[in-house]
Design a protein around this motif. Structure first.
Motif, short mmCIF file in Angstrom:
data_model
loop_
_atom_site.label_atom_id
_atom_site.label_comp_id
_atom_site.label_asym_id
_atom_site.label_seq_id
_atom_site.Cartn_x
_atom_site.Cartn_y
_atom_site.Cartn_z
N PRO A 302 1.48 -13.19 -16.60
CA PRO A 302 0.72 -14.23 -15.89
C PRO A 302 1.00 -14.23 -14.40
N TYR A 303 1.85 -13.33 -13.96
CA TYR A 303 2.28 -13.33 -12.56
C TYR A 303 1.56 -12.24 -11.77
N SER A 304 1.61 -12.38 -10.44
CA SER A 304 1.06 -11.35 -9.55
C SER A 304 1.97 -10.13 -9.55
N GLY A 305 1.43 -8.99 -9.15
CA GLY A 305 2.24 -7.78 -9.10
C GLY A 305 1.61 -6.71 -8.22
N ASP A 306 2.46 -5.81 -7.69
CA ASP A 306 2.00 -4.71 -6.86
C ASP A 306 2.26 -3.39 -7.59
N TYR A 307 1.28 -2.48 -7.51
CA TYR A 307 1.39 -1.20 -8.19
C TYR A 307 0.99 -0.09 -7.22
N THR A 308 1.85 0.92 -7.10
CA THR A 308 1.64 1.97 -6.10
C THR A 308 1.47 3.33 -6.77
N THR A 309 0.46 4.07 -6.31
CA THR A 309 0.23 5.45 -6.73
C THR A 309 0.24 6.33 -5.50
N VAL A 310 1.14 7.30 -5.46
CA VAL A 310 1.24 8.22 -4.33
C VAL A 310 0.63 9.56 -4.73
N PHE A 311 -0.22 10.12 -3.87
CA PHE A 311 -0.93 11.34 -4.23
C PHE A 311 -1.24 12.18 -3.01
N CYS A 312 -1.59 13.43 -3.25
CA CYS A 312 -2.13 14.31 -2.21
C CYS A 312 -3.12 15.27 -2.87
N VAL A 313 -4.03 15.83 -2.08
CA VAL A 313 -5.07 16.72 -2.61
C VAL A 313 -5.06 18.03 -1.84
N ASN A 314 -5.65 19.06 -2.44
CA ASN A 314 -5.66 20.38 -1.80
C ASN A 314 -6.95 20.68 -1.05
N GLN A 315 -7.84 19.68 -0.95
CA GLN A 315 -9.08 19.81 -0.18
C GLN A 315 -9.38 18.48 0.50
N THR A 316 -9.82 18.54 1.74
CA THR A 316 -10.27 17.32 2.41
C THR A 316 -11.49 16.79 1.67
N CYS A 317 -11.48 15.50 1.35
CA CYS A 317 -12.54 14.92 0.53
C CYS A 317 -12.63 13.42 0.82
N ALA A 318 -13.40 12.70 0.00
CA ALA A 318 -13.53 11.25 0.14
C ALA A 318 -13.07 10.58 -1.15
N LEU A 319 -12.22 9.58 -1.02
CA LEU A 319 -11.82 8.76 -2.17
C LEU A 319 -12.85 7.64 -2.32
N GLN A 320 -13.65 7.71 -3.37
CA GLN A 320 -14.70 6.72 -3.57
C GLN A 320 -14.19 5.46 -4.24
N GLY A 321 -13.18 5.60 -5.10
CA GLY A 321 -12.67 4.42 -5.80
C GLY A 321 -11.62 4.80 -6.82
N PHE A 322 -11.40 3.91 -7.79
CA PHE A 322 -10.40 4.15 -8.82
C PHE A 322 -10.78 3.36 -10.07
N ASN A 323 -10.29 3.83 -11.20
CA ASN A 323 -10.49 3.13 -12.47
C ASN A 323 -9.27 2.30 -12.80
N ILE A 324 -9.49 1.08 -13.30
CA ILE A 324 -8.39 0.17 -13.62
C ILE A 324 -8.25 0.06 -15.13
#
Length: 419
Positions: A302-324
């Protein structure tokens, strides 16, 4: 004493040439106005800049035509449209082949090298501009490349503008472009930018163009200035509220065009010609990089929380979004440069389609740089404990997930890129 006697006998009391190379002698003669036989009145303040006809005619066929023969110009030549400091740097190159290019002089020196047909300097300027395109000068470089018909330079400038669309569209340089360049940018499918930014950019450009033409800034004059560029905005991809609150009151569209767009919001299958409604960047590929592999446990808090995902890619691109994950409620998300901590993209709830959350503006992700996606859940939400992927691959594209441990909980199940 013997040296002074020698100088006195030879008649050269001030032998400045001694020990100097040819280049050094030429530079000295220019800077000290030694034996000059022509003077240029340069810039709005008509600064006097002396030079030597012989050197100029040897380096430029244009100067040779200006300074020799029966139609030669006289000793004082007016150049009111050239900045005096740029012209002085130009002369130094003619005398010595030396030039130090930077963001302040490259465009001006390119103009002079083209005007006076000095190919070696022109090539240096073009090479510098190709290697130094940035968000500050991309529009200027494109405009100059268009004006001088420099195809390769223009292609590189347009590519940079498309990859950094949201930043470039709101830059002052966009409003200074010619109509042809505005058309080229706004009609391309390769432009990585939200349609809101496209509309705001063409609206700002139309106002600037009215001022350049000395016309009153009215909806009719703005529409006339834009021409076909007005039709390049993909209005059906705008948020409905944005269209009603921002676009329609601008009166750039006719009442009939407004109705066409509004009808499409209600019935997306209806035609919106002459407007386009296909998303930009559709010639690329959408890739979903899966973070969570094997489900272990679904947790609720029932509480708030922070979640972190660290990543890198091998091609320059655009991050459109994410699935929850299931059941995640209100949240905000930030994409940060892992090395600097600077936010490069963000959303508050964003556009949600099922579990997919899209950023208002696609976030440019640079090859091999580390980024962190931080999702801040507000109040009650579900999160997962799962086995995590180290890498997600699709053809030549790869996304690596960093610093993952089995004990870390997540609300993000995958990242969605446009490559």
């Amino acid at each position: 004493m013997a040296a002074k006697d020698s100088e006195a006998k030879s008649g050269f009391a001030d032998n400045w040439q001694r020990g100097k190379s040819l280049k050094e002698c030429l530079r000295y003669s220019l800077q000290q106005n030694s034996h000059c036989d022509v003077t240029f009145q340069v810039g709005k303040d008509r600064k006097s800049i002396p030079a030597h006809r012989l050197i100029l005619t040897l380096r430029s066929g244009v100067f040779e035509a200006m300074l020799t023969g029966p139609l030669a110009e006289q000793e004082n030549i007016a150049l009111p449209d050239i900045e005096s400091d740029i012209f002085e740097q130009f002369l130094i190159f003619l005398y010595t082949d030396d030039v130090i290019l930077d963001s302040k002089n490259a465009i001006g020196l390119l103009y002079l090298s083209k005007t006076y047909d000095v190919t070696p300097l022109e090539q240096k300027c073009l090479a510098y501009l190709e290697s130094s395109i940035s968000s500050h000068n991309a529009c200027v470089v494109m405009e100059q490349a268009h004006f001088y018909d420099e195809h390769d330079l223009k292609v590189k400038a347009v590519k940079y503008i498309c990859e950094n669309g949201n930043t470039i569209l709101k830059s002052p340089g966009f409003s200074d472009l010619c109509h042809s360049c505005v058309l080229e940018i706004t009609e391309t499918d390769e432009l990585v930018a939200s349609e809101e930014k496209v509309f705001e950019a063409v609206n700002a450009w139309s106002e600037a163009e009215c001022r350049r033409q000395g016309r009153e800034i009215t909806p009719g004059n703005k529409r006339s200035a834009l021409g076909k560029a007005l039709m390049n905005v993909r209005y059906c991809l705008l948020g409905q509220q944005y269209f009603v609150d921002i676009v329609s009151p601008n009166n750039l569209l006719t009442e009939s065009e407004d109705i066409t767009i509004l009808k499409n919001f209600v019935s997306p299958d209806k035609s919106v010609l002459p407007f386009k409604k296909e998303p930009r960047c559709r010639t690329g590929k959408t890739i979903t990089a899966k973070l969570l592999e094997n489900f272990i446990e679904n947790m609720y808090t029932p509480y708030s929380g922070d979640y972190t995902t660290v990543f890198c890619v091998n091609q320059t691109c655009a991050l459109q979004g994410f699935n929850i994950t299931d059941g995640s409620s209100g949240f905000s998300a930030f994409v940060c440069d892992e090395d600097t901590g600077v936010a490069v993209g963000e959303t508050s709830d964003g556009k949600r389609t099922g579990r997919l959350v899209e950023f208002p503006d696609p976030v440019r992700i640079v090859k091999d740089k580390k980024y962190s996606l931080v999702v801040k859940c507000h109040g009650e939400h579900h999160f997962h404990l799962s086995k995590l992927s180290d890498i997600a691959e699709d053809g030549d594209f790869a996304c690596r997930f960093l610093y993952n441990t089995p004990s870390v909980y997540h609300v993000v199940s995958s990242l969605v890129f446009h490559v």
